[in-house]
Motif scaffolding. Structure first.
Motif, PDB file in Angstrom:
ATOM      1  N   GLN A  23       1.000  -1.161  -0.115  1.00 36.91           N
ATOM      2  CA  GLN A  23       0.052  -0.121   0.325  1.00 36.91           C
ATOM      3  C   GLN A  23       0.747   1.275  -0.252  1.00 36.91           C
ATOM      4  N   GLU A  24       1.102   2.307  -1.161  1.00 37.32           N
ATOM      5  CA  GLU A  24       1.591   3.269  -0.863  1.00 37.32           C
ATOM      6  C   GLU A  24      -0.063   4.922  -1.200  1.00 37.32           C
ATOM      7  N   LEU A  25      -0.090   5.825  -0.342  1.00 33.08           N
ATOM      8  CA  LEU A  25      -0.141   7.089  -0.211  1.00 33.08           C
ATOM      9  C   LEU A  25      -0.059   8.125  -1.055  1.00 33.08           C
ATOM     10  N   ARG A  26       0.466   9.081  -1.797  1.00 32.28           N
ATOM     11  CA  ARG A  26       1.732   9.207  -2.304  1.00 32.28           C
ATOM     12  C   ARG A  26       1.023  11.314  -2.364  1.00 32.28           C
ATOM     13  N   LEU A  27       1.506  12.349  -1.998  1.00 33.80           N
ATOM     14  CA  LEU A  27       0.266  13.856  -2.178  1.00 33.80           C
ATOM     15  C   LEU A  27       1.567  13.694  -3.421  1.00 33.80           C
TER      16      LEU A  27
END
Length: 694
Positions: free
Chosen positions: A344-348
């Protein structure tokens, strides 16, 4: 050889590592401008401050690439070891070893990480591919600990929301001294809700194409592959700001003689009993990927979720030859790998053309791998004994990362990034249970200066990291992580009204605590045991260069090369396989690729001819615990492969005659043949390919 290779490379310093364009495209008198997402944002390739090789989808199709072995010969500086089709260990930029559990080169399919371990990197087929990006040097800041030497990114074609389109193709080819191979592939794009929802289905099936025999078992052309790879992508434009991408891939591959190793006469010799029919190789996986993006105006939020279920069954046989320290030892067994991975990756990421570009993100990985082998071994004295081993591992890692670049002037940009990484491992062989945590902080700084709109210079310093691990089944100590500091200077761009594209990169890497195998005395067992340990320091230096020239729209030439000097400088481990002054395994000193494509008309029908030549120096393997001193190093062959194709297009159909390895080179790719563990070049293949676009 080093003096000759260095002189050759320096005399051609006008060039660069990889062509900057899809050199098969007809874009008028100018080379096509290439846009990549190497830094997890869309950028012109000349503005990315790292060396990148890009092969577009048309080039992959023209050259008939099927797997990463084809890519390794086309990209100088990229090498690999193959343990049967689908099982690859990938090396780049002078960083090469087969020890440790993590990868040295990270592999990604769109946003999905597909490196499970260093030995389990999913086999990817190149059908319906937008492009392949090969990122050179440590990519730890944005891509994590598995990208110490670089990263490979496969970018598949996305669904199109507003039109129906597709392609249908097939080929039949003949392998010199072997079997015919049949391939059928296709893709279709279906906009089910105009401008809102579309799916794209792509599939390829291959059959046959073997050339290896096991005469004692009556097996002919036994390494032919029966492959089915199917991919479904869905795109839902929920609102103007919110987008959902989903992907499912099913891959199935079965090979009767699936180990990949062979003799010079294309026969396969099985240890212990030459007539044994070992278990066939079955290489299967399913991949599920969900990527969601929301554009807030000024920045974008991305969530990428991936789940992989992988099973690999394969045969393994060894026969120690007269040059080894254990001549006469033989073994054969069947091996099974069952693995899963959730990521899982979250990126802004900032958007727009602001002076400050930035990325913030977090990544989590939960992976499990179960391995066992079961077989027999026979000593030089003829004693046959059973052999069984199991290994059960889990990996839980998490990281946070940030990267920012500020455009100080219209020409000068300065950037920096950092990633903090934690890796928790557990391992068991059914007797011993171990657990340990590793962590690292990996920074990167870089700067670029535009000499003009289409010419850029850059410099970067980056750190790479790979976790340590366990020596299971013994009382030997664990091994520590490896680390790397790499320095790079380069320039890239296009001149002469964008008719000439170029790139040059020089690099130096300080590689510490490199992992190798050795022997250590264990008092509790009163004997020497094989172990993986951190042996010392390695220095790597090199230059990569290449050009792409398109003097007229119908004619394109390219040339690219890599020179690498990778040497072990310090050894502080006892009974190591290597000593100071040794070269690093599987690193060619010089490799290059040259070729071109010319378009012309036959009557009113557009036609083309393309020719490609790939060369790679011999690579070495050094193991002082396995080979007698007078036979060190073990050395592969130097390899040069000539490919060509000619095609004609009528309406939407293209018919192409193609050939690979036209001179039918029969050479050792791998230097480990004195253990009967090496593969050779694929024989000459000549075939006919038809493709219809609609």
């Amino acid at each position: 050889m080093r003096t000759k290779s260095t002189t050759l490379l320096i005399s051609s310093m006008v060039a660069v590592v990889q062509p900057l364009t899809g050199y098969g495209q007809d874009t008028g008198n100018a080379l096509e401008e290439v846009v990549v997402t190497a830094q997890k944002r869309e950028e012109r390739i000349i503005e990315v401050p790292i060396a990148i090789s890009v092969l577009d989808g048309q080039t992959l199709q023209d050259r008939g690439f099927t797997n990463i072995q084809d890519l390794a010969f086309a990209v100088p500086g990229l090498t690999m070891r193959e343990d049967g089709p689908g099982s690859y260990t990938i090396f780049m930029r002078g960083l090469s070893n087969q020890y440790g559990t993590g990868a040295l080169v990270g592999v990604y399919l769109d946003e999905a990480p597909i490196s499970l371990t260093g030995f389990d990197q999913l086999d990817t087929r190149y059908h319906d591919m937008e492009r392949v990006e090969v990122l050179k040097g440590p990519q730890g800041t944005l891509y994590g600990q598995g990208s110490v030497a670089g990263a490979i990114r496969y970018i598949t074609k996305a669904p199109v929301l507003n039109r129906y389109e597709g392609t249908l193709g097939g080929s039949i080819s003949s392998v010199s001294g072997g079997d015919e191979r049949e391939t059928i592939n296709g893709a279709i794009n279906l906009p089910l809700v105009a401008d809102k929802f579309a799916i794209r289905i792509a599939a390829v099936a291959e059959q046959g194409g073997g050339w290896q025999d096991q005469p004692q078992a009556g097996i002919k052309d036994g390494n032919g592959q029966d492959v089915v790879n199917a991919r479904v992508r869905a795109l839902w434009q929920v609102t103007d700001e919110f987008t959902i991408n989903a992907k499912i891939i099913a891959h199935r591959n079965e090979i009767k003689l699936g180990q990949g190793y062979e003799n010079a006469d294309h026969t396969v010799t099985i240890g212990v009993n030459r007539a044994w029919v070992l278990v066939p190789k079955k290489y299967d996986y399913d991949l599920y990927d969900l990527t969601m993006t929301y554009d807030f105006g000024g920045f974008q939020l991305l969530s990428a979720t991936t789940y992989i279920d992988h099973d690999n069954q394969y045969p393994y046989t060894t026969i120690s030859g007269p040059q080894t320290t254990s001549a006469g030892f033989e073994s054969s067994n069947e091996r099974h790998v069952s693995a899963m991975q959730f990521a899982q990756e979250l990126r802004l990421t900032s958007t727009g053309d602001a002076a400050l570009e930035w990325t913030l993100g977090a990544f989590y990985r939960d992976a499990k791998r179960y391995f066992y082998r079961d077989g027999l071994s026979r000593s030089a004295a003829g004693l046959v004994t059973p052999s069984f081993f199991r290994q059960d591992d889990t990996y839980k890692s998490s990281s946070v990362f940030a990267d920012a670049a500020y455009r100080i002037t219209e020409r000068f940009k300065l950037g920096a990034g950092v990633r903090y990484f934690v890796d928790d491992q557990t391992g068991s062989d059914g007797i011993y249970l171990e657990s340990k945590s590793f962590h690292s902080t990996d920074p990167r700084v870089y700067a670029s200066f535009k000499l003009s709109e289409n010419v850029n210079m850059y410099g970067s310093v980056g750190k790479g990291f790979r976790s340590g691990g366990f020596n299971r089944g013994t009382t030997l100590p664990d091994y520590k992580p490896e680390s790397l500091i790499s320095y790079e200077l380069g320039t890239k761009g296009s001149v002469l009204d964008r008719r000439l594209g170029f790139e040059v990169a020089l690099f130096y890497s300080d590689y510490k605590d490199m992992l190798r195998r050795g022997l250590q005395f264990v008092p509790a067992l009163n004997n020497l045991q094989s172990n993986t340990s951190n042996i010392g320091k390695v220095e790597v230096k090199g230059v990569e260069a290449g050009i792409t020239l398109q003097p007229i729209s119908a004619l394109t030439f390219y040339a690219n090369a890599a020179y690498t000097d990778s040497e072990i400088k310090e050894v502080d481990a006892l009974n190591s396989t290597s000593i100071a002054g040794d070269p690093v395994d599987y690193v060619p000193e010089l490799s290059y690729a040259v070729g071109g494509r010319v378009g012309f008309d036959v009557g009113s029908l557009p036609s083309f001819v393309r020719v490609d030549y790939n060369y790679r120096d011999a690579v070495t393997y050094i193991d002082r615990t396995s080979f007698l001193p007078q036979y060190i190093p073990q050395t592969s062959d130097a390899i040069g492969l000539l490919d060509a194709s000619v095609g004609v297009t009528w309406n939407a159909a293209t018919v192409e005659l193609f050939g690979t390895n036209l001179t039918n080179e029969n050479k050792w790719i791998d230097p480990y043949y004195n253990w009967n563990n090496a593969n050779r070049t694929r024989p000459r293949v000549v075939g006919l390919r038809v493709n219809y676009d609609f």
